[in-house]
Structure formats: structure tokens, C-alpha cells
Design a protein around this motif. Sequence first.
Motif, PDB file in Angstrom:
ATOM      1  N   PHE A 311       0.820  -1.203   0.000  1.00 27.12           N
ATOM      2  CA  PHE A 311       0.000   0.000   0.000  1.00 27.12           C
ATOM      3  C   PHE A 311       0.859   1.261   0.000  1.00 27.12           C
ATOM      4  O   PHE A 311       0.353   2.379  -0.042  1.00 27.12           O
ATOM      5  CB  PHE A 311      -0.920  -0.015   1.228  1.00 27.12           C
ATOM      6  CG  PHE A 311      -1.981   1.043   1.210  1.00 27.12           C
ATOM      7  CD1 PHE A 311      -2.888   1.118   0.171  1.00 27.12           C
ATOM      8  CD2 PHE A 311      -2.063   1.982   2.227  1.00 27.12           C
ATOM      9  CE1 PHE A 311      -3.861   2.106   0.147  1.00 27.12           C
ATOM     10  CE2 PHE A 311      -3.039   2.968   2.220  1.00 27.12           C
ATOM     11  CZ  PHE A 311      -3.939   3.023   1.170  1.00 27.12           C
ATOM     12  N   VAL A 313       2.796   2.554   2.344  1.00 28.04           N
ATOM     13  CA  VAL A 313       3.010   3.276   3.598  1.00 28.04           C
ATOM     14  C   VAL A 313       4.510   3.317   3.895  1.00 28.04           C
ATOM     15  O   VAL A 313       5.085   4.361   4.170  1.00 28.04           O
ATOM     16  CB  VAL A 313       2.268   2.605   4.763  1.00 28.04           C
ATOM     17  CG1 VAL A 313       2.495   3.387   6.045  1.00 28.04           C
ATOM     18  CG2 VAL A 313       0.793   2.506   4.453  1.00 28.04           C
ATOM     19  N   PRO A 333       0.786   5.930  -0.438  1.00 32.66           N
ATOM     20  CA  PRO A 333      -0.582   5.415  -0.563  1.00 32.66           C
ATOM     21  C   PRO A 333      -1.317   5.933  -1.801  1.00 32.66           C
ATOM     22  O   PRO A 333      -2.128   5.217  -2.384  1.00 32.66           O
ATOM     23  CB  PRO A 333      -1.251   5.893   0.726  1.00 32.66           C
ATOM     24  CG  PRO A 333      -0.151   5.975   1.704  1.00 32.66           C
ATOM     25  CD  PRO A 333       1.050   6.431   0.926  1.00 32.66           C
ATOM     26  N   LEU A 337      -3.529   3.661  -4.312  1.00 33.53           N
ATOM     27  CA  LEU A 337      -4.946   3.902  -4.567  1.00 33.53           C
ATOM     28  C   LEU A 337      -5.211   4.051  -6.053  1.00 33.53           C
ATOM     29  O   LEU A 337      -6.174   3.524  -6.579  1.00 33.53           O
ATOM     30  CB  LEU A 337      -5.417   5.149  -3.807  1.00 33.53           C
ATOM     31  CG  LEU A 337      -5.449   4.987  -2.283  1.00 33.53           C
ATOM     32  CD1 LEU A 337      -5.739   6.313  -1.609  1.00 33.53           C
ATOM     33  CD2 LEU A 337      -6.493   3.958  -1.897  1.00 33.53           C
ATOM     34  N   MET A 365     -14.569   9.887   2.465  1.00 26.03           N
ATOM     35  CA  MET A 365     -13.349  10.698   2.516  1.00 26.03           C
ATOM     36  C   MET A 365     -12.381  10.418   1.373  1.00 26.03           C
ATOM     37  O   MET A 365     -11.683  11.300   0.915  1.00 26.03           O
ATOM     38  CB  MET A 365     -12.656  10.480   3.867  1.00 26.03           C
ATOM     39  CG  MET A 365     -11.545  11.449   4.165  1.00 26.03           C
ATOM     40  SD  MET A 365     -12.058  13.169   4.064  1.00 26.03           S
ATOM     41  CE  MET A 365     -12.965  13.366   5.587  1.00 26.03           C
ATOM     42  N   ALA A 366     -12.329   9.188   0.894  1.00 20.98           N
ATOM     43  CA  ALA A 366     -11.346   8.851  -0.136  1.00 20.98           C
ATOM     44  C   ALA A 366     -11.819   9.244  -1.529  1.00 20.98           C
ATOM     45  O   ALA A 366     -11.042   9.202  -2.477  1.00 20.98           O
ATOM     46  CB  ALA A 366     -11.022   7.358  -0.088  1.00 20.98           C
ATOM     47  N   SER A 369     -13.393  13.903  -4.445  1.00 19.54           N
ATOM     48  CA  SER A 369     -13.301  14.646  -5.709  1.00 19.54           C
ATOM     49  C   SER A 369     -14.460  14.316  -6.642  1.00 19.54           C
ATOM     50  O   SER A 369     -14.748  15.066  -7.572  1.00 19.54           O
ATOM     51  CB  SER A 369     -11.972  14.342  -6.385  1.00 19.54           C
ATOM     52  OG  SER A 369     -11.776  12.965  -6.436  1.00 19.54           O
ATOM     53  N   LYS A 420     -15.177   2.911   3.259  1.00 19.71           N
ATOM     54  CA  LYS A 420     -14.358   4.016   2.741  1.00 19.71           C
ATOM     55  C   LYS A 420     -13.615   3.571   1.490  1.00 19.71           C
ATOM     56  O   LYS A 420     -13.515   4.318   0.526  1.00 19.71           O
ATOM     57  CB  LYS A 420     -13.384   4.472   3.828  1.00 19.71           C
ATOM     58  CG  LYS A 420     -12.459   5.574   3.396  1.00 19.71           C
ATOM     59  CD  LYS A 420     -11.595   6.052   4.538  1.00 19.71           C
ATOM     60  CE  LYS A 420     -10.526   5.046   4.886  1.00 19.71           C
ATOM     61  NZ  LYS A 420      -9.726   5.424   6.039  1.00 19.71           N
ATOM     62  N   TRP A 421     -13.118   2.344   1.522  1.00 20.64           N
ATOM     63  CA  TRP A 421     -12.357   1.880   0.362  1.00 20.64           C
ATOM     64  C   TRP A 421     -13.254   1.367  -0.745  1.00 20.64           C
ATOM     65  O   TRP A 421     -12.937   1.509  -1.925  1.00 20.64           O
ATOM     66  CB  TRP A 421     -11.375   0.801   0.779  1.00 20.64           C
ATOM     67  CG  TRP A 421     -10.292   1.327   1.656  1.00 20.64           C
ATOM     68  CD1 TRP A 421      -9.878   0.788   2.835  1.00 20.64           C
ATOM     69  CD2 TRP A 421      -9.493   2.493   1.455  1.00 20.64           C
ATOM     70  NE1 TRP A 421      -8.875   1.540   3.375  1.00 20.64           N
ATOM     71  CE2 TRP A 421      -8.623   2.596   2.546  1.00 20.64           C
ATOM     72  CE3 TRP A 421      -9.426   3.470   0.464  1.00 20.64           C
ATOM     73  CZ2 TRP A 421      -7.697   3.621   2.688  1.00 20.64           C
ATOM     74  CZ3 TRP A 421      -8.518   4.493   0.594  1.00 20.64           C
ATOM     75  CH2 TRP A 421      -7.673   4.557   1.692  1.00 20.64           C
TER      76      TRP A 421
ATOM     77  N   ARG B 209     -14.406  20.633  -0.262  1.00 23.93           N
ATOM     78  CA  ARG B 209     -13.593  19.449  -0.085  1.00 23.93           C
ATOM     79  C   ARG B 209     -12.425  19.730   0.854  1.00 23.93           C
ATOM     80  O   ARG B 209     -12.163  18.981   1.782  1.00 23.93           O
ATOM     81  CB  ARG B 209     -13.066  18.968  -1.435  1.00 23.93           C
ATOM     82  CG  ARG B 209     -12.101  17.808  -1.262  1.00 23.93           C
ATOM     83  CD  ARG B 209     -11.748  17.152  -2.561  1.00 23.93           C
ATOM     84  NE  ARG B 209     -11.191  18.086  -3.510  1.00 23.93           N
ATOM     85  CZ  ARG B 209     -10.478  17.705  -4.566  1.00 23.93           C
ATOM     86  NH1 ARG B 209     -10.244  16.439  -4.769  1.00 23.93           N
ATOM     87  NH2 ARG B 209     -10.010  18.586  -5.415  1.00 23.93           N
ATOM     88  N   LEU B 226      -3.436   7.959   4.818  1.00 26.05           N
ATOM     89  CA  LEU B 226      -3.726   6.662   4.222  1.00 26.05           C
ATOM     90  C   LEU B 226      -4.964   6.704   3.338  1.00 26.05           C
ATOM     91  O   LEU B 226      -5.169   5.837   2.517  1.00 26.05           O
ATOM     92  CB  LEU B 226      -3.909   5.606   5.318  1.00 26.05           C
ATOM     93  CG  LEU B 226      -2.665   5.306   6.146  1.00 26.05           C
ATOM     94  CD1 LEU B 226      -2.940   4.213   7.155  1.00 26.05           C
ATOM     95  CD2 LEU B 226      -1.502   4.916   5.259  1.00 26.05           C
ATOM     96  N   ALA B 227      -5.797   7.717   3.530  1.00 26.94           N
ATOM     97  CA  ALA B 227      -6.990   7.834   2.695  1.00 26.94           C
ATOM     98  C   ALA B 227      -6.724   8.672   1.452  1.00 26.94           C
ATOM     99  O   ALA B 227      -7.629   8.994   0.704  1.00 26.94           O
ATOM    100  CB  ALA B 227      -8.137   8.438   3.494  1.00 26.94           C
TER     101      ALA B 227
END
Lengths: 517, 344
Positions: A311, A313, A333, A337, A365-366, A369, A420-421, B209, B226-227
Motif C-alpha cells: 500500500f 506506507v 498510498p 490507490l 473521505m477517499a 473529488s 471508505k475503500w 472538499r 492513508l486515505a
Amino acid sequence: MDEASAPDAPLLSLRGLEKSFPGVRALRAVDFEVRAGEIMALVGENGAGKSTLMKILNGVDRPDAGSLRWRGREGFPASPAEAQAAGISMIHQELALVPDLDVGRNLFLGREPRWGPGLVDRRRLYREAQEELDQLGLAVDARATVRDYPLAQQQMIEVAKALSLRARLLVMDEPTSSLTGREVEVLFERMRSLRSRGIALVFISHRMEEIFAIADRITIMRDGAVVSVDPAANLDADEVIRRMVGREVGDPGEGGGWPAVAADAEPLLEVEGLGRGRAFRDISFRLQPGEILGVSGLVGAGRTELAEALFGVRPAEVGRLRVQGREQRIRHPGDALRAGIALVPEDRKGQGLFLGMSVGANTVMAVLSRFLAAGLFLRHGRLRRVAEQFVERLRVRTPSVRQEVRNLSGGNQQKVVIAKWLALEPKVLILDEPTRGIDVGAKAEIYRLMRSLAAEGMGILMISSELPEILGVSTRILVLHEGRLAGSFLPAETDSDELMRAATGTRAVAAGEGAAG
Amino acid sequence: MSGPDRKSADPPAAAAAAEGRIRLLRLLRQGIVFLILLALVGLFASQSDRFLDARNLSNILEQNAALVVVAVAVALTMITGGIDLSVGSVAAFAGALSAGLVVQLGWPPGLALPAALAVAAGMGAVNGVLVVRGGLPPFVATLAMLGIARGLTLLYTGGRPIGIARVEAYTFLGRGEVVLPGLGVAVATPVLIAALVVLLASLLLRYSRVGLQAYALGGSEETARLAGVPVQRIKVLAYASSGLLAGVAGLLLTARLYSAQPQVAVGLELEAIAAAVLGGVSLFGGIGTAWSAALGGLLIGVLGNGMNLLQIASYQQQMIQGAVLVAAVALDQLLRRQRTRVGN
């Protein structure tokens, strides 16, 4: 020294301990004893109850029922300080030293010898600290900074600290996990000399060869109960593992009905020779659409580190990674993504959730946009509808998407992290300990969710310390041992004994199997 | 643990009830400062017949317009989990720079004032870059800027005020009025500007946003990273906005005093932080709104004004201000514990 009891009477004896946490019976009718001048190994799978037991011994937790007898006196320590004062010291896996203080001041932290009111007698402090260190035969200077010594030495400094507290019982929780082979030898030598001085040691470890090298007796725990207590000489590694794992393996998901895996489908994720430092090396595997690839191994085997590398990190240093046939470099990340890889981290509260924000905000949150109007403002109505859809689809139990995540139960919080994902529609979903701290009912729901996602063509990588979960949910299983692949198994053709042997490195696995897939 | 699970018997009705309760608590939490403000107004009105006088009330608003603006500024950085100690000094520098450009270099105010604001925003952006790239704790980075901006102000002005009494733009900014179209009500320019700042910041925080991401970042930086939230960009943006608003406050102060004073706004940052905290903005990030921080600023203003009318000596005033701060935050904490219990 003031013990005048019979030579073989136990120094410590715990009887009938019971301890429950919400949803878990952590200890049931546990008896445990240690004699003076004995090294008692305590073994069990992750979650077998070892830590709970040690926390009670150390005064961190109180049991619901049971008794403790320590050097002839009854009663549980009310705090770690009280346990220490009574002569019970704990040396944790993570060091509890202040790295920027010198060794002497660490040894006497909080109980410095006084020189008048409010003043520290520095000369006496360093002299006594040095005596303590010399007694252990350590080449450590009491005036040097702790940080400057290698980890093994630091571990021994902790031992010196415990002994300077007049400890009669030392609990060492995986003391060898960060040591090299030679350092382990040195540690064992010191442990033996402590034993000959009449000090009792509890040695918690997963490494069979170490346990048999040092322990006098072995206490084996499983599912919160003690399975057996035997002299080490009467046991062998296979037998210990058999008892740790038990015969009956719980069924976490109503078995069978695996999502069909199209063998010829293009792999979603291909990993070749991935490695980072000492954390993990030479990791190669493939993940097909519809697969739930279970990653098993002991704590510290490099599972979480592998997930973090996938991922971005903490990125891998060597190796190649392809997503749907396309080579990807994952440096953070954001890269992951974009490539379609998402991670549900082990530390749900610290890394997965915005505890103070609403379920709705957490869910979207992810993907903010997608809801922009005029490039700046969010379409709140649509945000809310999407969040509500996910709440419904994942059956998150919340009165409203406005509810703060903080107020949800563990299982429902986990669903929010997954939501979220999912909003991002990833191809590969990595779940690190997805059911940790979640009650049984919610676990089943998480498993069902994973299955249905796999059935929709997602590839899932599930890291878990629970063998029943690994065996019951995975379509294929990888086992890591000390940063390397120790084997690849099909759940129908293996059992927990075999997995545990691979995880402890007890039996060498044919080299070719590592890269199977 | 399983609180929410139990209530699934009658989903729509239960959900609506829960929703109402969540909203009420949230409003109460943010509105606590408003209640205290009302209580103070009531107290002063009963003790002094001059307090509710229209001129006194508009005086309070005008005097505290700059404080309200910087309260919003520090609230922005606090929400991301940071802090901006440099707002007072940056305000002073922006005021001095604009006056110097107009008076000494003869720039038209229409150019000089925006230029000063841009420089102030730039100073804020430097704060942000120091935090993000330099890895400095926000407290340290902005403390350094506090010193640097003040020093620059003294250097630029030579330690002497720059008078701008005859510049019409400043007179309008500091003492002018705007008649609101359609309403026929005249509002003092500084009050109008402060109101616009509060409105804009509130809208951005709530509906944009970057606003949502700022809360996320303040709530848990690790989770935000991480998001895929652009953590660094948002931080720099927060500090730059804080600098910009400090610049606005500086122009308002300069205009109100008819001169750019090199020692203006000393200690303003602490008042602004107090205002934000009164408004329920958390020093640990993730919690708070722009409008409640602004109300916190007004509360400080009302308190000062009322105590002046009651002829309380300034030494005692400071002690009372401290006590009010403690009381308000303690009340807020109490309410916050309440919330978690009800939520379960």
C-alpha cells in the motif's frame, strides 16, 4: 533474603483465574505456577490468553475470579508499581527504557538515591548502577546513553533494572524477537545464571527451538485455558504445537461455497521478489480475481510490513509489482490507490477512522473529488445518499450517517473503514487483522462481506493471526516466517498444525512451494 | 459496545429521533459560546444602562472586527491540528507595508492593499512550508515567524508610526459605512468585512472538499494520509489562509488607528487563540467552526466593553477574562462527555 519455605513450593501460584472482556472470555479457570530457580516457558497462539495472564500478574488488570499466592502471601497486585515492589518485574517486547537518558538514570528512574531534599546523589546512583551492570557481566557503562547500545544490550539493561528492583520473578515477553542468533545465546547464558541465583523466570516465546533450549517446564495455553504443564524434557516441538492449536478448529464461516476462481483469469496482483530491509524478503505471489488469499504467520513475521509495502506506507526496496498486468511503482498510498490497491489497517482507530467525524464523512473521505461542484464545494446531498447506500449495503448499524464513528461498536467501525475503500472500487483489498476486537456476530458479517466482494471479482489479501479464520475464510494460504514465505497451502489440504509448523519454522518446507500460485 | 445495534427495531422512526438528538447536541456544543455571550449581554444590560445603547453595541463590533478575523485565522490552523502564533506580527507587518507603499512610495491604495495582503499570505505559506517540509512543530515555526515579522515591521517603519489620516481608502476601511442594498441598513465597513470573512470561512470549512479534508487531517493525520488526502497541501493552505486573514486584520487595525503602528497587535495571537478555544475549537485539531471562533472573539469584546462600563480596573479585568476562559472550556468538556454517553 527472607523466604524460608520448602525448596519445591512454588514461588508464585495462580489458581482458578477467570477474566472476561466484552464478547470474549479471555481466561477460564487458569492455574499457573512458577518455582524459584526455574525457567517456565509460556506458549500459546496469539490470543490464547498469555498477555491477559501476564497483565494480571503485573497488576495491570484485575481478574473476575481466582487467587494469587506470591511468596506465601495472598492477593493480587493493584498496580505495576505494587507488583514491582513485591518483586515481580516484566520485561516487555517493546523496551521500556528512555533512550536519551543514560543507563544509570534509567536504572533508577523514579527512585533515584537522594542527597538531601530534592537532590539526587549522582555519585551513588552511578556507582550502584554500575555494580548492578557488572553483576550481570555486562560491558555497559552506567554513564553512557541507552540509545548508543544495540538492542540486545538494551534488553539486558532492562534485566539489570529489574534485578536492581530486587525482582524475584522476571517475566520476559518475547525477549528474543529483535535479537540475532549470537545475542540470543548471550541472553540465554544470563538467564541460566539468574536461574542459578534462585530467580524465577517466565519466558514467553513462539520459537520452539529456543523454548527447548532454555525452559525447564512448559505451560501451554489455548483459548483462554491452560492445556498442560509438563517438564520440557517430556515434550517435543510437534507435541507442543499440537496442543497449542488443538484438534477442533472452529468454523468461522459456514465452510464450502468458495467463490469460483477462474484459473485462467488474468491475475489482479503479481508480486515478485518483494523485500524491504530485514522486515521481509523474496516475497512472490499472485492474486486472482475472486481469491481470498490468507496471510498467516506469527507476530513479527513481516505480515503487516508486507501489507504496508503493497500500500506504499513504507515502500518496498526491491522487487516488482504488477496490477492487472501493468507494472506499478508504489511509493506512497496515493500510488497504491491509483493502482487500485486499498488497505484496511490493523490499527483501526489510529489509521482507519476519523473517530470524531460522522459515519458519512468517513465513508466518502477517499472519493471526495467525485462530489465537487465548481471545483470547490461538495454536493452534500449526493455525498449523503452515497454514504447511506454503503451503510445499507454493508449493514452498518448506525442510527444515521450523521452519527460520529466513535459511538459505533468495533464491528460497525470496521465496516465503515471497509466502506471508505469500497467507495473507491479497488481491485485489490488488503485487510490486516480484519476481525481483531470484534465480537462473534459481527465477525461472521465481515466474513460474509469479504466473500461477496470476492465473488464480485475483487482480490482480497487477508492478514490474520487467527488460524481458524485463515483456514475458514481463505481460498489459499501463504505463511510467513521471519520475513520469508514459508509455504503456500490450500485450506482443504492443510490444517492448523501444518500452518503453525511453517510459521514457527519447525519443519522446512520444500523451496518450490513458496512461489506457488 | 452494541448500543446502536439495539435500536434497529423501528428503523425510520428511531433513525429520525437519533438524527434529531445528534443534531441538537452538535448545535448545543457549538452554541455554548453563544449562550455564554447572551448571558453576558443580559448581565451587562442589567448593570449598565449604556450597554445596550446602539452606539455602544456598534462600537463593540467595530473595535473587535480585527480580533474576530484573527480568531477565524487561528481556528483554521487549529482545526488541522496546528497553531499559528504569528498572526499578530503578520498583521502589524501587513498594515505597515500597505501604509508605507501608499504614503512613501505613492502606490494607489487599490494596488498597495492587495499587495500587503499577498505578502501576509506569503508569510503564512512560509509557516506552512516550514511545518510540512522542514518538519518543524507548528508552535516553533510560527513562533519564529512571530519574531521575524515583528522585527521586519520595526525595521520597515524605523520604529515610528506611518500616518495615513488623509488616505480616503483607509478612512473608508476603518470608519466608513456601507448601506446594504435592499435592506437600507448601514453597516460599518470593518464589521461588514469581518462578517464576510466569517461567512466565507464557515462555508468553505463546511461545504468544500478542502474544508472536510482539513477536519479529517486534524482528527487523524495518519488516517487522512492513508486515505489519500493531500495532507501537505492542505496544511500549507491553512497557514497561508491564516496569514492572509492576519493581513486583513492588520489593514483594519491600521485604518482604525489612522496610522500604521509598529507595536500594534502585540499579543493579539493569544487573544485570538483564547477566542477560538472559547468557541469550542480544539487545540488538538479536528473540532470547531469558524463562526463559533468568531463568537468567541465577540465574547471577549463584550466582556471587555462591559467591564469598562462597570468601571472594573484593568488588572481585575485580566483575571476575570482568565476565569471566563476556564469556565467556558470546562463547560464545553462537560457537554462533550454528555455527547458520547447519549450517542451510545
